[in-house]
Scaffold this active site. Structure first.
Site, PDB file in Angstrom:
ATOM      1  N   ASN A   7      33.144  14.609   6.225  1.00 23.87           N
ATOM      2  CA  ASN A   7      31.921  14.548   5.422  1.00 23.87           C
ATOM      3  C   ASN A   7      32.069  15.610   4.333  1.00 23.87           C
ATOM      4  OD1 ASN A   7      29.374  14.521   4.374  1.00 23.87           O
ATOM      5  ND2 ASN A   7      28.301  14.843   6.311  1.00 23.87           N
ATOM      6  N   LYS A  14      33.217  19.070   5.968  1.00 22.62           N
ATOM      7  CA  LYS A  14      32.912  19.116   7.402  1.00 22.62           C
ATOM      8  C   LYS A  14      33.769  18.067   8.093  1.00 22.62           C
ATOM      9  CE  LYS A  14      28.098  20.500   7.001  1.00 22.62           C
ATOM     10  NZ  LYS A  14      27.242  19.781   6.051  1.00 22.62           N
ATOM     11  N   ARG A  90      32.434   9.771   5.255  1.00 18.21           N
ATOM     12  CA  ARG A  90      31.042   9.440   4.938  1.00 18.21           C
ATOM     13  C   ARG A  90      30.877   9.455   3.408  1.00 18.21           C
ATOM     14  NH1 ARG A  90      26.206  13.267   4.072  1.00 18.21           N
ATOM     15  NH2 ARG A  90      24.554  11.750   3.888  1.00 18.21           N
ATOM     16  N   HIS A 180      20.620   7.330   4.574  1.00 16.42           N
ATOM     17  CA  HIS A 180      20.603   7.528   6.031  1.00 16.42           C
ATOM     18  C   HIS A 180      20.951   6.231   6.769  1.00 16.42           C
ATOM     19  CE1 HIS A 180      17.542  11.115   5.905  1.00 16.42           C
ATOM     20  NE2 HIS A 180      18.784  11.567   5.920  1.00 16.42           N
ATOM     21  N   GLY A 210      14.510  14.909   9.292  1.00  7.25           N
ATOM     22  CA  GLY A 210      15.299  16.140   9.326  1.00  7.25           C
ATOM     23  C   GLY A 210      15.036  16.909   8.051  1.00  7.25           C
ATOM     24  N   ASN A 211      16.054  17.597   7.579  1.00  9.31           N
ATOM     25  CA  ASN A 211      15.910  18.255   6.284  1.00  9.31           C
ATOM     26  C   ASN A 211      15.590  17.231   5.215  1.00  9.31           C
ATOM     27  OD1 ASN A 211      15.883  20.690   5.082  1.00  9.31           O
ATOM     28  ND2 ASN A 211      17.952  21.192   5.792  1.00  9.31           N
ATOM     29  N   ARG A 241      12.434  18.536  -0.770  1.00  8.62           N
ATOM     30  CA  ARG A 241      12.195  17.394  -1.666  1.00  8.62           C
ATOM     31  C   ARG A 241      10.751  16.937  -1.554  1.00  8.62           C
ATOM     32  NH1 ARG A 241      17.019  13.848   0.640  1.00  8.62           N
ATOM     33  NH2 ARG A 241      18.095  15.712   1.349  1.00  8.62           N
ATOM     34  N   ARG A 285      10.802  24.421  11.677  1.00  4.29           N
ATOM     35  CA  ARG A 285      10.452  25.375  12.745  1.00  4.29           C
ATOM     36  C   ARG A 285       9.654  26.544  12.194  1.00  4.29           C
ATOM     37  NH1 ARG A 285      16.412  25.293  15.092  1.00  4.29           N
ATOM     38  NH2 ARG A 285      16.626  24.947  12.884  1.00  4.29           N
ATOM     39  N   ILE A 332      14.084  17.054  13.272  1.00  4.79           N
ATOM     40  CA  ILE A 332      12.644  17.112  13.544  1.00  4.79           C
ATOM     41  C   ILE A 332      12.248  16.018  14.537  1.00  4.79           C
ATOM     42  CG2 ILE A 332      10.336  16.904  12.523  1.00  4.79           C
ATOM     43  CD1 ILE A 332      11.493  18.019   9.894  1.00  4.79           C
ATOM     44  N   GLU A 334      13.941  14.492  16.794  1.00  5.44           N
ATOM     45  CA  GLU A 334      14.435  14.674  18.161  1.00  5.44           C
ATOM     46  C   GLU A 334      13.805  15.881  18.845  1.00  5.44           C
ATOM     47  OE1 GLU A 334      18.791  14.733  18.127  1.00  5.44           O
ATOM     48  OE2 GLU A 334      18.754  13.168  16.602  1.00  5.44           O
ATOM     49  N   GLU A 385      25.905  10.229  13.566  1.00  4.83           N
ATOM     50  CA  GLU A 385      26.513   9.496  12.447  1.00  4.83           C
ATOM     51  C   GLU A 385      28.038   9.533  12.515  1.00  4.83           C
ATOM     52  OE1 GLU A 385      23.989  10.246   8.686  1.00  4.83           O
ATOM     53  OE2 GLU A 385      23.248  11.645  10.176  1.00  4.83           O
TER      54      GLU A 385
HETATM   55  P1  AMP Z   1      18.547  17.922  10.374  1.00  2.00           P
HETATM   56  O1  AMP Z   1      18.565  17.843   8.873  1.00  2.00           O
HETATM   57  O2  AMP Z   1      18.528  16.589  11.040  1.00  2.00           O
HETATM   58  O3  AMP Z   1      19.593  18.847  10.928  1.00  2.00           O
HETATM   59  O4  AMP Z   1      17.144  18.616  10.773  1.00  2.00           O
HETATM   60  C1  AMP Z   1      16.797  19.895  10.347  1.00  2.00           C
HETATM   61  C2  AMP Z   1      15.302  20.092  10.606  1.00  2.00           C
HETATM   62  O5  AMP Z   1      15.026  19.942  11.994  1.00  2.00           O
HETATM   63  C3  AMP Z   1      14.804  21.481  10.203  1.00  2.00           C
HETATM   64  O6  AMP Z   1      13.597  21.352   9.477  1.00  2.00           O
HETATM   65  C4  AMP Z   1      14.545  22.130  11.537  1.00  2.00           C
HETATM   66  O7  AMP Z   1      13.505  23.070  11.496  1.00  2.00           O
HETATM   67  C5  AMP Z   1      14.138  20.954  12.397  1.00  2.00           C
HETATM   68  N1  AMP Z   1      14.271  21.294  13.804  1.00  2.00           N
HETATM   69  C6  AMP Z   1      15.390  21.557  14.492  1.00  2.00           C
HETATM   70  N2  AMP Z   1      15.099  21.934  15.763  1.00  2.00           N
HETATM   71  C7  AMP Z   1      13.747  21.931  15.870  1.00  2.00           C
HETATM   72  C8  AMP Z   1      12.809  22.241  16.912  1.00  2.00           C
HETATM   73  N3  AMP Z   1      13.239  22.642  18.103  1.00  2.00           N
HETATM   74  N4  AMP Z   1      11.500  22.102  16.661  1.00  2.00           N
HETATM   75  C9  AMP Z   1      11.086  21.711  15.448  1.00  2.00           C
HETATM   76  N5  AMP Z   1      11.885  21.406  14.416  1.00  2.00           N
HETATM   77  C10 AMP Z   1      13.202  21.519  14.622  1.00  2.00           C
END
Ligand code: AMP
Length: 401
Positions: A7, A14, A90, A180, A210-211, A241, A285, A332, A334, A385
């Site tokens: 990636n 990565k 990717r 995605h 997620g982000n 964003r 978080r 987020i 998960e 992914e």
């Molecule tokens: P990703 O881009 O899929 O890696 O997701 C990143 C996002 O997931 C960030 O905003 C993190 O704060 C959120 N995240 C990761 N672990 C947790 C958690 N235990 N509780 C709440 N949000 C989380």
């Protein structure tokens, strides 16, 4: 059969090396800060670690470092690159040229590079990595490209067209592409398996949060609509964003702040979202913590996020004439029980009822969190992914023999 998954970004490479006999990750890492002050890190399944500052003027040196890491020293997991059956990459933007993963040729690398206008941050670095990889790996090791947009190529025109003059589409390829896709394809497939159903018989709303976040309507295994658009900026509010905004607000703010189009794009992509509204962080978080401590703007953006996701679930249920399941994935989706609860509360009309205790106590694993009498099943489905890229790569290489 060992597959290397790559990636590549503008300054990072990565990677994961997977053994496809058991689909386990043998080694993973990142050659980061390419062209700046390089740093490489990696971990193997045996627990060995690599961490060092390195010199990577270009993606080629980063690739050479990757090869060195996995073939020498403590992190040696293979004797030589000849043990790798193929490399899967990717790719963010495949536009309407690529509707599935495919074997790499020089012409395909050029096509990916030519799409850089539609995805300037991603596609050119992808092309650089593909060319670098070709220089470094054995000549007979095939490369495969897997596109984030490909899964969404099944959207009908009524879903992907914007209400702009038709020439924007005809002359400049301006339309919704969706992103995605690799994740939505993976998790919707996993969910069908977990439910013991044929994907053909399911209507799923897949929430990758997620982000970057996107929500996709998956009808009979196919994407029929999604929230990200021409770029990954559209849809729900994200880390930095904005998500969907009235276009007039964009031109108005650009004028007020005296921003050029590129500066305005930065404003929307890097300074908005959770970060921009809360003023606290782009990380959910941190925002959740601030909200729990009474920060009003953090509370506001958390509420906005849940409300927007809820609205898209409703609109996709309408678009598909119903839904059998909603799934949550991504960092987020998960992990955050608060966001899942905020999205799913007061959704009884649409047939959604979650078990609040189960939801609160479940993180990062495949699990149904709806109550037995919920008409619509609600699931947490961890995404992977890299595994889907490796599976596609293996399947394409096997089929080409
Ligand atoms: P990703 O881009 O899929 O890696 O997701 C990143 C996002 O997931 C960030 O905003 C993190 O704060 C959120 N995240 C990761 N672990 C947790 C958690 N235990 N509780 C709440 N949000 C989380």
């Amino acid at each position: 059969m060992k597959i290397l998954v790559v990636n590549a970004g503008s300054s990072s490479l990565k990677f994961q090396l997977l053994d496809m006999e058991n689909e386990q990750v043998i080694a993973k890492g990142n050659c980061d800060r390419i062209g700046i002050d390089g740093h490489a890190s990696a971990k193997t399944f045996t627990g060995a670690e690599y961490n060092a500052d390195c010199n990577f003027p270009t993606h080629t040196e980063a690739f050479e470092k990757l090869v060195e890491i996995i073939t020498t020293g403590d992190t040696k997991v293979i004797n030589s690159m000849a043990e790798i059956s193929a490399v899967g990459h990717r790719i963010v933007q495949g536009a309407d040229i690529f509707d599935k993963s495919c074997l790499v040729t020089d012409e395909i690398i050029d096509q990916i590079d030519n799409l850089a206008e539609l995805a300037p941050v991603h596609n050119h670095p992808h092309a650089l990595a593909l060319r670098a990889c070709k220089k470094v790996i054995p000549a007979d090791c095939p490369q495969v490209v897997v596109f984030d947009t490909a899964f969404h190529q099944t959207m009908p025109p009524k879903a992907y067209m914007f209400g702009l003059p038709y020439e924007c589409y005809r002359d400049y390829h301006v339309r919704k592409y969706g992103f995605h896709g690799t994740s939505h394809r993976f998790v919707s497939g996993e969910l069908a398996r977990a439910m013991g159903k044929n994907p053909e018989d399911l209507k799923i709303v897949s929430c990758h949060l997620g982000n970057g976040s996107s929500i996709t309507a998956v009808d009979a295994g196919k994407s029929v609509d999604t929230t990200m658009g021409f770029t990954p900026l559209d849809g729900v509010v994200m880390g930095t964003r904005s998500g969907a905004v009235d276009p007039s607000a964009v031109t108005y703010v650009a004028k007020k702040l005296g921003l050029t189009p590129d500066e305005m794009s930065d404003y929307l992509n890097k300074k908005s979202g959770l970060l921009g509204v809360s003023g606290v962080s782009s990380d959910n978080r941190e925002v959740q913590k601030a909200a729990d401590e009474g920060n009003e703007r953090a509370k506001l953006v958390s509420e906005m996020l849940c409300y927007e996701i809820k609205k898209y679930i409703g609109s996709f249920a309408a678009a598909m004439n119903g839904m059998d399941a909603v799934l949550f994935t991504g960092g987020i989706g998960e992990n955050s029980w608060e966001v899942r609860q905020g999205v799913c509360e007061n959704m009884e009309y649409l047939g959604i009822k979650i078990d609040e205790e189960l939801n609160k106590n479940t993180r990062g694993k495949l699990m149904k969190i709806s109550t037995p009498d919920s008409k619509v099943e609600v699931w947490i489905v961890p995404t992977n992914e890299e595994l889907l890229i490796a599976r596609d790569t293996l399947a394409i290489v096997e089929a080409s023999k």
